[in-house]
Design a protein around this motif. Structure first.
Motif, PDB file in Angstrom:
ATOM      1  N   THR A  15     -27.703  14.663 -39.844  1.00  0.00           N
ATOM      2  CA  THR A  15     -27.590  13.243 -40.346  1.00  0.00           C
ATOM      3  C   THR A  15     -28.432  13.545 -41.943  1.00  0.00           C
ATOM      4  OG1 THR A  15     -29.844  12.953 -39.263  1.00  0.00           O
ATOM      5  CG2 THR A  15     -27.759  12.214 -38.264  1.00  0.00           C
ATOM      6  N   LEU A  21     -29.318   8.460 -35.012  1.00  0.00           N
ATOM      7  CA  LEU A  21     -28.524   7.811 -34.332  1.00  0.00           C
ATOM      8  C   LEU A  21     -29.141   7.562 -32.946  1.00  0.00           C
ATOM      9  CD1 LEU A  21     -25.650  10.453 -35.330  1.00  0.00           C
ATOM     10  CD2 LEU A  21     -25.861   7.879 -36.055  1.00  0.00           C
ATOM     11  N   ASP A  22     -28.652   6.523 -32.096  1.00  0.00           N
ATOM     12  CA  ASP A  22     -29.002   6.552 -30.835  1.00  0.00           C
ATOM     13  C   ASP A  22     -28.215   7.301 -30.039  1.00  0.00           C
ATOM     14  OD1 ASP A  22     -26.692   4.911 -30.212  1.00  0.00           O
ATOM     15  OD2 ASP A  22     -27.773   3.258 -30.308  1.00  0.00           O
ATOM     16  N   GLN A  25     -24.424   6.454 -30.099  1.00  0.00           N
ATOM     17  CA  GLN A  25     -23.623   6.948 -31.252  1.00  0.00           C
ATOM     18  C   GLN A  25     -23.799   8.349 -31.469  1.00  0.00           C
ATOM     19  OE1 GLN A  25     -26.919   4.796 -33.879  1.00  0.00           O
ATOM     20  NE2 GLN A  25     -25.142   3.367 -34.392  1.00  0.00           N
ATOM     21  N   LYS A  26     -24.599   9.188 -30.857  1.00  0.00           N
ATOM     22  CA  LYS A  26     -24.453  10.581 -30.736  1.00  0.00           C
ATOM     23  C   LYS A  26     -23.208  11.072 -29.912  1.00  0.00           C
ATOM     24  CE  LYS A  26     -29.380  11.751 -31.591  1.00  0.00           C
ATOM     25  NZ  LYS A  26     -30.676  12.266 -30.880  1.00  0.00           N
ATOM     26  N   ILE A  28     -20.512   9.126 -29.530  1.00  0.00           N
ATOM     27  CA  ILE A  28     -19.448   8.906 -30.266  1.00  0.00           C
ATOM     28  C   ILE A  28     -19.019   9.768 -31.261  1.00  0.00           C
ATOM     29  CG2 ILE A  28     -18.671   6.863 -31.829  1.00  0.00           C
ATOM     30  CD1 ILE A  28     -18.439   5.882 -29.113  1.00  0.00           C
ATOM     31  N   VAL A  29     -20.185  10.262 -32.108  1.00  0.00           N
ATOM     32  CA  VAL A  29     -19.876  10.927 -33.362  1.00  0.00           C
ATOM     33  C   VAL A  29     -19.324  12.307 -32.929  1.00  0.00           C
ATOM     34  CG1 VAL A  29     -20.956  12.123 -35.307  1.00  0.00           C
ATOM     35  CG2 VAL A  29     -21.461   9.686 -34.873  1.00  0.00           C
ATOM     36  N   ALA A  91     -25.616   4.858 -39.910  1.00  0.00           N
ATOM     37  CA  ALA A  91     -25.825   4.564 -38.599  1.00  0.00           C
ATOM     38  C   ALA A  91     -25.429   3.131 -38.347  1.00  0.00           C
ATOM     39  CB  ALA A  91     -27.175   5.010 -37.991  1.00  0.00           C
ATOM     40  N   ASN A  93     -22.357  -0.101 -38.229  1.00  0.00           N
ATOM     41  CA  ASN A  93     -20.855  -0.461 -37.708  1.00  0.00           C
ATOM     42  C   ASN A  93     -20.149  -0.637 -38.948  1.00  0.00           C
ATOM     43  OD1 ASN A  93     -18.919  -0.383 -36.079  1.00  0.00           O
ATOM     44  ND2 ASN A  93     -19.349  -2.096 -34.959  1.00  0.00           N
ATOM     45  N   ILE A  95     -20.300   3.708 -38.237  1.00  0.00           N
ATOM     46  CA  ILE A  95     -21.008   4.717 -38.757  1.00  0.00           C
ATOM     47  C   ILE A  95     -19.956   5.690 -39.718  1.00  0.00           C
ATOM     48  CG2 ILE A  95     -21.635   7.081 -37.567  1.00  0.00           C
ATOM     49  CD1 ILE A  95     -21.574   5.540 -34.804  1.00  0.00           C
ATOM     50  N   VAL A 122     -17.051   0.616 -33.974  1.00  0.00           N
ATOM     51  CA  VAL A 122     -17.264   0.300 -32.480  1.00  0.00           C
ATOM     52  C   VAL A 122     -17.227  -1.060 -32.074  1.00  0.00           C
ATOM     53  CG1 VAL A 122     -18.877   0.734 -30.603  1.00  0.00           C
ATOM     54  CG2 VAL A 122     -18.737   2.395 -32.508  1.00  0.00           C
TER      55      VAL A 122
END
Length: 205
Positions: A15, A21-22, A25-26, A28-29, A91, A93, A95, A122
Motif C-alpha cells: 500500500t 486496508l481492513d 479489503q485485503k 478482495i485485493v 482504500a 470505494n 479501491i 464493492v
C-alpha cells in the motif's frame, strides 16, 4: 460476508503511505491480484456479484458467465504471467491500485508488459461489483474517432487463437466498442469455466 475460508495466494498487499486496508479489503485485493496473475478459482470468483462487470480496453464483460470466462482465459492465452509491481493507492470505494504485469503469449513466446490503474468497486453486500483495468490509466470512450491500428503496441493472440488483443495510443471508434462487446460474448463460448471445485483442482487452481 465471511471470506476467511477462501484461499488467497497474494496476501502481501503493498500500500502507498497512509493507505490502510481492513481484512475484507485485503481479501478482495488479494483475490483480484490472483486473477490478474492467471490464478482464478470458483472460490475467488464467489467474491463477485452475479451481476459484476470486468472492463478493460478490449472487453466489457457483464455478468458471471462473461467475467469468469475472461479470467480463466488468461490461463489459456499465456505461458507466463509475472507481476512486476503493485501498490494500493486508495482504500475507498473504489479501491484503486497501480499494477504492472509482464505477459508471455503461449505458443509464440511474445512478451508484452502492461501498466494499468485498477479500480475495484464493492457493493453493499461486500461483493465485487466492478473491476476496471485502465491500461496506461485509460479506458475507451464511446463516440466516433479515427483508430490507429499501427500503434507501437504489440498485437498478440487471445483465448486460444480466437482474436487479437490490441491497444491504441489515442483514438477509439464505434467499431472498436463493438469489438469489446463481441469479445465479452464470444470468449465464454471458447473458454471452459470449471463446473465445480474438483474441476478447478484438476486445473491446478
Amino acid at each position: 460476508m465471511s471470506t476467511s475460508n477462501i484461499p488467497i495466494e497474494n496476501t502481501n498487499i503493498k500500500t502507498a503511505p497512509g493507505v490502510e486496508l481492513d481484512s475484507a479489503q485485503k481479501t478482495i485485493v488479494g483475490s483480484v491480484l490472483d486473477l490478474f496473475a492467471g490464478r482464478p478459482s470458483l472460490e475467488k470468483l464467489s467474491l463477485w456479484s452475479d451481476e459484476g462487470v470486468f472492463e478493460d480496453p478490449i472487453t466489457v464483460a457483464r455478468g458471471r458467465k462473461q467475467f469468469e470466462a475472461q479470467w480463466y482465459g488468461l490461463q489459456s492465452a499465456f505461458s507466463e504471467i509475472e507481476r512486476l509491481h503493485h501498490q494500493v493507492t486508495s482504500a475507498g470505494n473504489p479501491i484503486s491500485m497501480e499494477l504492472k504485469t509482464r505477459y508471455v503469449v503461449k505458443g509464440i513466446g511474445k512478451e508484452q508488459t502492461i501498466s494499468s490503474i485498477v479500480n475495484i468497486f464493492v457493493d453493499g453486500q461486500g461483493k465485487i461489483q466492478k473491476v476496471e483495468d485502465k491500461w496506461d490509466g485509460k479506458l475507451p470512450e464511446s463516440g466516433i474517432a479515427n483508430v490507429s491500428l499501427t500503434s507501437p503496441y504489440t498485437w498478440y493472440r487471445y483465448a486460444e487463437g480466437w482474436a487479437f488483443w490490441s491497444w491504441s495510443l489515442v483514438w477509439y471508434t464505434r467499431l472498436w466498442m463493438a469489438f469489446r462487446r463481441l469479445n465479452a460474448v464470444t470468449v465464454p463460448k471458447i473458454i471452459g469455466v470449471p463446473k465445480n471445485k474438483e474441476e478447478d483442482r484438476q486445473r491446478g487452481n
